[in-house]
Motif scaffolding. Structure first.
Motif, PDB file in Angstrom:
ATOM      1  N   GLN A   3      26.318  -9.449  18.080  1.00  0.00           N
ATOM      2  CA  GLN A   3      26.328  -9.729  16.650  1.00  0.00           C
ATOM      3  C   GLN A   3      27.745 -10.163  16.278  1.00  0.00           C
ATOM      4  O   GLN A   3      28.696  -9.402  16.457  1.00  0.00           O
TER       5      GLN A   3
ATOM      6  N   ASP B 192      29.620  -8.141   6.192  1.00  0.00           N
ATOM      7  CA  ASP B 192      28.206  -8.009   5.849  1.00  0.00           C
ATOM      8  C   ASP B 192      27.866  -6.539   5.581  1.00  0.00           C
ATOM      9  O   ASP B 192      28.164  -5.667   6.400  1.00  0.00           O
ATOM     10  N   PRO B 193      27.262  -6.248   4.434  1.00  0.00           N
ATOM     11  CA  PRO B 193      26.952  -4.846   4.092  1.00  0.00           C
ATOM     12  C   PRO B 193      25.933  -4.209   5.025  1.00  0.00           C
ATOM     13  O   PRO B 193      25.757  -2.987   5.011  1.00  0.00           O
ATOM     14  N   ASN B 194      25.238  -5.017   5.830  1.00  0.00           N
ATOM     15  CA  ASN B 194      24.238  -4.456   6.741  1.00  0.00           C
ATOM     16  C   ASN B 194      24.839  -3.877   8.026  1.00  0.00           C
ATOM     17  O   ASN B 194      24.129  -3.286   8.830  1.00  0.00           O
ATOM     18  N   ILE B 195      26.146  -4.085   8.217  1.00  0.00           N
ATOM     19  CA  ILE B 195      26.781  -3.524   9.411  1.00  0.00           C
ATOM     20  C   ILE B 195      26.805  -2.001   9.294  1.00  0.00           C
ATOM     21  O   ILE B 195      27.292  -1.448   8.319  1.00  0.00           O
ATOM     22  N   LYS B 196      26.277  -1.358  10.282  1.00  0.00           N
ATOM     23  CA  LYS B 196      26.247   0.104  10.303  1.00  0.00           C
ATOM     24  C   LYS B 196      26.830   0.606  11.620  1.00  0.00           C
ATOM     25  O   LYS B 196      26.722  -0.040  12.651  1.00  0.00           O
TER      26      LYS B 196
ATOM     27  N   TYR C 281      29.959 -11.378  13.266  1.00  0.00           N
ATOM     28  CA  TYR C 281      30.143 -11.518  11.825  1.00  0.00           C
ATOM     29  C   TYR C 281      31.482 -12.225  11.611  1.00  0.00           C
ATOM     30  O   TYR C 281      32.543 -11.580  11.548  1.00  0.00           O
TER      31      TYR C 281
END
Length: 538
Positions: free
Chosen positions: A498, A527-531, A500
């Protein structure tokens, strides 16, 4: 045992009348041959064996009992003992024993010559007597020799070495050893292994067995009697039990704590420095935070110390022995591990390594082979520029960094130069001041399940002449700089990664081959979806 006691008493008698060094005409036994010593001028001692073997040693400096194997006086290309020309020979007169010990460059005993009053026939008789005794009865009370040890397999040798420690109550770290020895009535573990004191016989036997374990079977004359090529009926006839006389099948022995490697647990910088070496595992205890600058700046801890060097350039060292080096850098000193093999550095929960100089490496491996770093947080106390990094590797091969958190300061997280088979697994590289990594002339470099984030400021993944660079299930996010993410001049591979990062700043994508087409590119580095996924130290 009476025979053994008589020999010890004779040795004590000889010791009481002997001068301060080797006596002219004295007899020395190595388990196979009986040597007669002739003392010559200049501290030279010539040994003539009954089997026409010849050995010459000469004084090594002014220290009492210090010799070295002298090459130009040997009849053959190699000395008859387990040793090489130039190796040290130490004359030991301690605790009633009088013997010569050949020492490897690392200090371990590789062979011995024991002072004896006996003739050749009696020496051979003593050897035959020893071979018939249970191993447990003699390994802590009688000096062994390479002839005796050559009868045992490498597995049996490890067990013998281990029992010497176990008989003193060595507290083992391995669960299987704790369980096994806990069932033995004679095993009483101590609270602190540092309280264990081995006598001179036990110390020498442990070292001698360790040395024997690394000698190829073809050189030490060992033959595997369990192999199909030997007649099983004949084997059973010889020993009556289906095992070697004096074997290890039923004498209360368990697996080896040091199964091919020594184990060291450390709690401070001095202990860490002392523990470093080849063929061992160094474990930094839970909650211990080492600042290596506390010892690297102390010249007295390196100058004149065996296995250590104090230098301005570790790469200029020509020695082939494993070395722990304090090397100067722009604003301080860095730790360089030179010529190490099979060294594993591990951290228990919440342990770390850091250094103060901004331009130094925290760990620097030079010409090392099969070395590993596990479960550690590693970084600098301040940010740096122009040079340095968290981990540097120059030359060598097969370096593994796993479950680690490499944080910045230190120009790059990784700086790899002319090395091969490097792997970073399940780890983070973040907050580095110049970039994620710099690779030069490397072969087979792989990153698996790693996160690279919050790094700056130039090219983030930079490399020249790198063959076989692979990123597998890695994530790049929250990185920024004034140069591309990838700046590479050769093909590299992305597998299920991934990324970004703005597409116009990816860089060398023409050099990239995607395996499986599962790599995802997202323009937004934040990206706010990165966890998080829990990689790094446990």
């Amino acid at each position: 045992m009476k025979r053994l006691l008589m020999i010890f008493l004779c040795l004590c008698t000889l010791l009481s009348v002997q001068a301060q060094d080797i006596s002219n005409g004295s007899k020395w036994w190595d388990g196979t041959d009986l040597y007669t010593a002739t003392v010559r001028a200049g501290g030279v001692v010539y040994f003539q064996g009954s089997d026409y073997n010849e050995l010459t040693i000469e004084k090594d400096g002014d220290k009492a009992g210090a010799y070295k194997i002298f090459p130009s006086r040997q009849a053959e290309d190699r000395p008859p003992l387990r040793g090489e020309f130039g190796w040290r020979v130490q004359h030991i007169r301690q605790e009633g024993m009088n013997f010569l010990v050949v020492r490897r460059p690392n200090g371990d005993a590789s062979d011995i010559l024991v002072l004896t009053p006996d003739n050749l026939k009696d020496c051979k008789g003593q050897e035959e007597w020893a071979e018939k005794q249970p191993v447990s009865d003699i390994i802590t009370g009688m000096l062994l020799n390479t002839n005796y040890l050559s009868r045992f397999s490498k597995d049996e040798l490890r067990l013998m070495r281990n029992e010497i420690l176990a008989r003193h109550g060595w507290k083992f770290q391995s669960k299987d050893l704790q369980e096994y020895f806990g069932k033995q009535s004679w095993y009483k573990p101590v609270a602190n292994n540092n309280t264990i004191k081995l006598n001179i016989i036990e110390q020498t036997n442990v070292q001698l067995i360790k040395s024997e374990e690394i000698v190829p079977d073809s050189e030490r004359g060992y033959m595997d009697m369990s192999a199909p090529m030997y007649n099983q009926d004949l084997r059973e006839l010889v020993d009556g039990k289906g095992q070697f006389p004096g074997g290890l099948d039923d004498d209360g022995r368990g697996p080896d704590e040091i199964d091919g490697e020594d184990f060291y647990s450390v709690t401070n910088e001095t202990e860490f420095l002392a523990a470093l070496g080849s063929n061992r595992t160094v474990v930094i205890a839970a909650g211990v935070h080492l600042n290596l600058s506390r010892v690297l700046e102390r010249e007295e801890m390196f100058v004149g110390e065996r296995g250590r060097r104090w230098t301005g350039d570790a790469t200029a060292i020509v020695s082939k022995e494993p070395l722990v080096v304090s090397e100067s850098e722009t604003d301080g000193r860095q730790l360089a591990l030179v010529n190490m093999k099979n060294l594993i550095i591990k951290g228990e929960q919440n342990s770390s390594i850091e250094v103060d100089p901004r331009y130094s490496y925290c760990l620097y491996f030079i010409n090392c082979e099969n070395c590993e770093v596990h479960n550690l947080t590693i970084g600098h106390t301040e940010g740096g520029y122009c040079s340095g990094g968290v981990i540097g590797v120059r030359g060598g091969r097969m370096t593994l960094v796993k479950d680690c958190d490499l944080y910045g300061c230190g120009t790059y997280g990784l700086d790899l130069i002319e090395t091969s088979d490097f792997a970073l697994m399940n780890s983070n590289i973040h907050d580095c001041t110049y970039g994620i990594m710099e690779l030069r002339s490397c072969v087979s470099v792989k990153f698996t399940k790693c996160d690279f984030f919050s790094n700056r400021e130039y090219s983030l993944v930079e490399g020249w002449g790198v063959e076989g660079l692979v990123f597998d299930d890695c994530r790049f996010f929250a990185n920024w700089g004034d140069a591309p993410l990838f700046n590479l001049d050769n093909t590299f591979y992305l597998m299920g990664c991934q990324v970004y990062h703005p597409s116009e700043h990816l860089g060398s994508m023409k050099m990239c081959e995607q395996i499986g087409n599962k790599t995802v590119f997202i323009d937004n580095p934040l990206d706010p979806n990165i966890k998080g996924r829990g990689i790094g130290p446990r």
